[in-house]
Design a protein around this motif. Structure first.
Motif, PDB file in Angstrom:
ATOM      1  N   TRP A  14       0.851  -1.182   0.000  1.00 33.30           N
ATOM      2  CA  TRP A  14       0.000   0.000   0.000  1.00 33.30           C
ATOM      3  C   TRP A  14       0.893   1.239   0.000  1.00 33.30           C
ATOM      4  CZ3 TRP A  14      -5.131   0.071  -0.674  1.00 33.30           C
ATOM      5  CH2 TRP A  14      -5.857  -1.093  -0.423  1.00 33.30           C
ATOM      6  N   PHE A  15       0.494   2.209  -0.832  1.00 30.91           N
ATOM      7  CA  PHE A  15       1.169   3.491  -0.889  1.00 30.91           C
ATOM      8  C   PHE A  15       0.134   4.589  -0.677  1.00 30.91           C
ATOM      9  CE2 PHE A  15       5.499   2.855  -2.633  1.00 30.91           C
ATOM     10  CZ  PHE A  15       5.461   1.472  -2.758  1.00 30.91           C
ATOM     11  N   ARG A  16       0.611   5.793  -0.416  1.00 38.06           N
ATOM     12  CA  ARG A  16      -0.298   6.933  -0.316  1.00 38.06           C
ATOM     13  C   ARG A  16       0.382   8.167  -0.884  1.00 38.06           C
ATOM     14  NH1 ARG A  16      -0.525   7.751   6.291  1.00 38.06           N
ATOM     15  NH2 ARG A  16       1.607   8.559   6.564  1.00 38.06           N
ATOM     16  N   GLN A  17      -0.472   9.072  -1.350  1.00 41.45           N
ATOM     17  CA  GLN A  17       0.036  10.320  -1.901  1.00 41.45           C
ATOM     18  C   GLN A  17      -0.886  11.462  -1.504  1.00 41.45           C
ATOM     19  OE1 GLN A  17       0.732  10.306  -6.148  1.00 41.45           O
ATOM     20  NE2 GLN A  17       2.152  12.031  -5.997  1.00 41.45           N
ATOM     21  N   ALA A  21       2.938   0.255   3.672  1.00 41.39           N
ATOM     22  CA  ALA A  21       3.081  -1.097   4.203  1.00 41.39           C
ATOM     23  C   ALA A  21       3.257  -2.071   3.057  1.00 41.39           C
ATOM     24  CB  ALA A  21       1.866  -1.483   5.050  1.00 41.39           C
ATOM     25  N   ALA A  22       3.936  -3.170   3.336  1.00 45.01           N
ATOM     26  CA  ALA A  22       4.134  -4.201   2.322  1.00 45.01           C
ATOM     27  C   ALA A  22       4.073  -5.566   2.984  1.00 45.01           C
ATOM     28  CB  ALA A  22       5.466  -4.021   1.607  1.00 45.01           C
ATOM     29  N   VAL A  67       5.692 -12.083   5.782  1.00 44.74           N
ATOM     30  CA  VAL A  67       6.630 -11.082   6.298  1.00 44.74           C
ATOM     31  C   VAL A  67       6.148  -9.697   5.889  1.00 44.74           C
ATOM     32  CG1 VAL A  67       8.997 -10.239   6.240  1.00 44.74           C
ATOM     33  CG2 VAL A  67       8.556 -12.689   6.246  1.00 44.74           C
ATOM     34  N   THR A  68       6.126  -8.769   6.837  1.00 36.82           N
ATOM     35  CA  THR A  68       5.595  -7.431   6.589  1.00 36.82           C
ATOM     36  C   THR A  68       6.628  -6.340   6.859  1.00 36.82           C
ATOM     37  OG1 THR A  68       4.741  -7.310   8.851  1.00 36.82           O
ATOM     38  CG2 THR A  68       3.233  -8.108   7.144  1.00 36.82           C
ATOM     39  N   ASN A  69       6.317  -5.174   6.376  1.00 33.03           N
ATOM     40  CA  ASN A  69       7.144  -3.993   6.616  1.00 33.03           C
ATOM     41  C   ASN A  69       6.229  -2.786   6.655  1.00 33.03           C
ATOM     42  OD1 ASN A  69       9.381  -2.368   6.946  1.00 33.03           O
ATOM     43  ND2 ASN A  69       9.906  -2.313   4.784  1.00 33.03           N
ATOM     44  N   TYR A  70       6.525  -1.837   7.543  1.00 33.24           N
ATOM     45  CA  TYR A  70       5.686  -0.647   7.694  1.00 33.24           C
ATOM     46  C   TYR A  70       6.548   0.611   7.723  1.00 33.24           C
ATOM     47  CZ  TYR A  70       1.997  -3.856   9.174  1.00 33.24           C
ATOM     48  OH  TYR A  70       1.068  -4.858   9.231  1.00 33.24           O
ATOM     49  N   ALA A  71       5.996   1.693   7.204  1.00 34.94           N
ATOM     50  CA  ALA A  71       6.627   2.993   7.373  1.00 34.94           C
ATOM     51  C   ALA A  71       6.569   3.373   8.850  1.00 34.94           C
ATOM     52  CB  ALA A  71       5.897   4.034   6.540  1.00 34.94           C
ATOM     53  N   ASP A  72       7.572   4.080   9.321  1.00 37.57           N
ATOM     54  CA  ASP A  72       7.623   4.464  10.736  1.00 37.57           C
ATOM     55  C   ASP A  72       6.382   5.255  11.153  1.00 37.57           C
ATOM     56  OD1 ASP A  72      11.228   5.067  10.850  1.00 37.57           O
ATOM     57  OD2 ASP A  72      10.051   3.227  11.083  1.00 37.57           O
ATOM     58  N   SER A  73       5.854   6.044  10.234  1.00 37.85           N
ATOM     59  CA  SER A  73       4.724   6.911  10.559  1.00 37.85           C
ATOM     60  C   SER A  73       3.437   6.156  10.847  1.00 37.85           C
ATOM     61  CB  SER A  73       4.487   7.903   9.415  1.00 37.85           C
ATOM     62  OG  SER A  73       4.240   7.213   8.206  1.00 37.85           O
ATOM     63  N   VAL A  74       3.356   4.881  10.461  1.00 39.52           N
ATOM     64  CA  VAL A  74       2.117   4.122  10.659  1.00 39.52           C
ATOM     65  C   VAL A  74       2.296   2.898  11.546  1.00 39.52           C
ATOM     66  CG1 VAL A  74       1.313   4.884   8.383  1.00 39.52           C
ATOM     67  CG2 VAL A  74       2.338   2.595   8.646  1.00 39.52           C
ATOM     68  N   LYS A  75       3.521   2.622  11.965  1.00 37.24           N
ATOM     69  CA  LYS A  75       3.763   1.444  12.816  1.00 37.24           C
ATOM     70  C   LYS A  75       2.918   1.511  14.069  1.00 37.24           C
ATOM     71  CE  LYS A  75       8.438   0.165  11.445  1.00 37.24           C
ATOM     72  NZ  LYS A  75       9.876   0.179  11.799  1.00 37.24           N
ATOM     73  N   GLY A  76       2.302   0.385  14.406  1.00 32.11           N
ATOM     74  CA  GLY A  76       1.454   0.316  15.585  1.00 32.11           C
ATOM     75  C   GLY A  76       0.029   0.786  15.356  1.00 32.11           C
ATOM     76  N   ARG A  77      -0.233   1.400  14.204  1.00 30.76           N
ATOM     77  CA  ARG A  77      -1.584   1.891  13.905  1.00 30.76           C
ATOM     78  C   ARG A  77      -2.203   1.174  12.703  1.00 30.76           C
ATOM     79  NH1 ARG A  77      -2.376   6.975  12.272  1.00 30.76           N
ATOM     80  NH2 ARG A  77      -0.332   7.192  11.268  1.00 30.76           N
ATOM     81  N   PHE A  78      -1.408   0.844  11.718  1.00 31.27           N
ATOM     82  CA  PHE A  78      -1.884   0.192  10.499  1.00 31.27           C
ATOM     83  C   PHE A  78      -1.446  -1.263  10.479  1.00 31.27           C
ATOM     84  CE2 PHE A  78      -2.036   4.163   7.503  1.00 31.27           C
ATOM     85  CZ  PHE A  78      -2.779   4.843   8.453  1.00 31.27           C
ATOM     86  N   THR A  79      -2.292  -2.113   9.879  1.00 34.35           N
ATOM     87  CA  THR A  79      -1.966  -3.525   9.719  1.00 34.35           C
ATOM     88  C   THR A  79      -2.294  -3.962   8.304  1.00 34.35           C
ATOM     89  OG1 THR A  79      -2.470  -3.970  12.050  1.00 34.35           O
ATOM     90  CG2 THR A  79      -2.347  -5.859  10.560  1.00 34.35           C
ATOM     91  N   SER A 104      13.738 -16.430   2.999  1.00 32.88           N
ATOM     92  CA  SER A 104      12.384 -16.386   3.555  1.00 32.88           C
ATOM     93  C   SER A 104      12.217 -15.241   4.547  1.00 32.88           C
ATOM     94  CB  SER A 104      12.046 -17.707   4.244  1.00 32.88           C
ATOM     95  OG  SER A 104      12.944 -17.940   5.316  1.00 32.88           O
ATOM     96  N   PHE A 105      13.321 -14.788   5.154  1.00 28.67           N
ATOM     97  CA  PHE A 105      13.222 -13.743   6.156  1.00 28.67           C
ATOM     98  C   PHE A 105      13.423 -12.334   5.572  1.00 28.67           C
ATOM     99  CE2 PHE A 105      17.734 -13.239   5.983  1.00 28.67           C
ATOM    100  CZ  PHE A 105      18.270 -14.515   5.861  1.00 28.67           C
ATOM    101  N   SER A 106      13.653 -12.217   4.297  1.00 28.03           N
ATOM    102  CA  SER A 106      13.881 -10.905   3.690  1.00 28.03           C
ATOM    103  C   SER A 106      12.654 -10.017   3.856  1.00 28.03           C
ATOM    104  CB  SER A 106      14.220 -11.044   2.213  1.00 28.03           C
ATOM    105  OG  SER A 106      15.445 -11.731   2.043  1.00 28.03           O
ATOM    106  N   VAL A 107      12.907  -8.766   4.226  1.00 27.83           N
ATOM    107  CA  VAL A 107      11.810  -7.827   4.466  1.00 27.83           C
ATOM    108  C   VAL A 107      11.449  -7.119   3.161  1.00 27.83           C
ATOM    109  CG1 VAL A 107      11.157  -5.722   5.702  1.00 27.83           C
ATOM    110  CG2 VAL A 107      12.521  -7.487   6.843  1.00 27.83           C
ATOM    111  N   PRO A 108      10.171  -7.052   2.830  1.00 26.36           N
ATOM    112  CA  PRO A 108       9.779  -6.374   1.591  1.00 26.36           C
ATOM    113  C   PRO A 108       9.987  -4.875   1.678  1.00 26.36           C
ATOM    114  CG  PRO A 108       7.840  -6.960   2.861  1.00 26.36           C
ATOM    115  CD  PRO A 108       9.011  -7.588   3.556  1.00 26.36           C
ATOM    116  N   GLY A 109      10.499  -4.293   0.603  1.00 20.65           N
ATOM    117  CA  GLY A 109      10.767  -2.868   0.602  1.00 20.65           C
ATOM    118  C   GLY A 109       9.521  -2.033   0.360  1.00 20.65           C
TER     119      GLY A 109
END
Length: 126
Positions: free
Chosen positions: A33-36, A46-47, A53-65, A102-107
């Motif tokens: 997911w991207f936003r503009q 987020a990816a 395996v997931t990855n989140y932008a710092d601005s949404v960590k803990g709030r978005f899933t 398998s543990f690689s984090v998506p960019g």
């Protein structure tokens, strides 16, 4: 080719929640997911990889899933504790990229993704 259709956007007050959905013609091994916001660059939110395996932008960590339903071929973004600065057009994206481990984090870079939806608007008022 992957077709992506987003839904679930809307207007909410600060502190509220929304769940975005992205119906895909097929789920790729790496979705995001991207936003503009107006006047700003499109940014990764987020990816998720097919192995979860997931990855989140710092601005949404803990709030978005981010999550996905492989049977329904649908990607989701649950957004809680929304803030006015979350206001933006949200886009679903799919990538053809493969990972060596398998543990690689998506960019979260735009260049990592090959297919894009048309977007759904999220507006958060204070």
């Amino acid at each position: 080719q992957v077709q992506l259709v987003e839904s679930g956007g809307g207007s909410v007050q600060s502190g509220g929640s929304l769940r975005l959905s992205c119906a895909a013609s097929r789920l790729s091994n790496y979705m995001g997911w991207f936003r503009q916001a107006p006047g700003k660059e499109r940014e990764g939110v987020a990816a998720i990889r097919e192995n979860g395996v997931t990855n989140y932008a710092d601005s949404v960590k803990g709030r978005f899933t981010i999550s996905q339903d492989t049977a329904e071929k649908t990607l989701y973004l649950q957004m809680n504790s929304l803030k006015p600065e979350d206001t933006a057009m949200y886009y679903c994206a799919a990538s053809n990229r493969r990972f060596n481990y398998s543990f690689s984090v998506p960019g979260l870079g735009r260049g990592d993704f090959d297919y894009w939806g048309q977007g759904t608007q999220v507006t958060v008022s204070s």
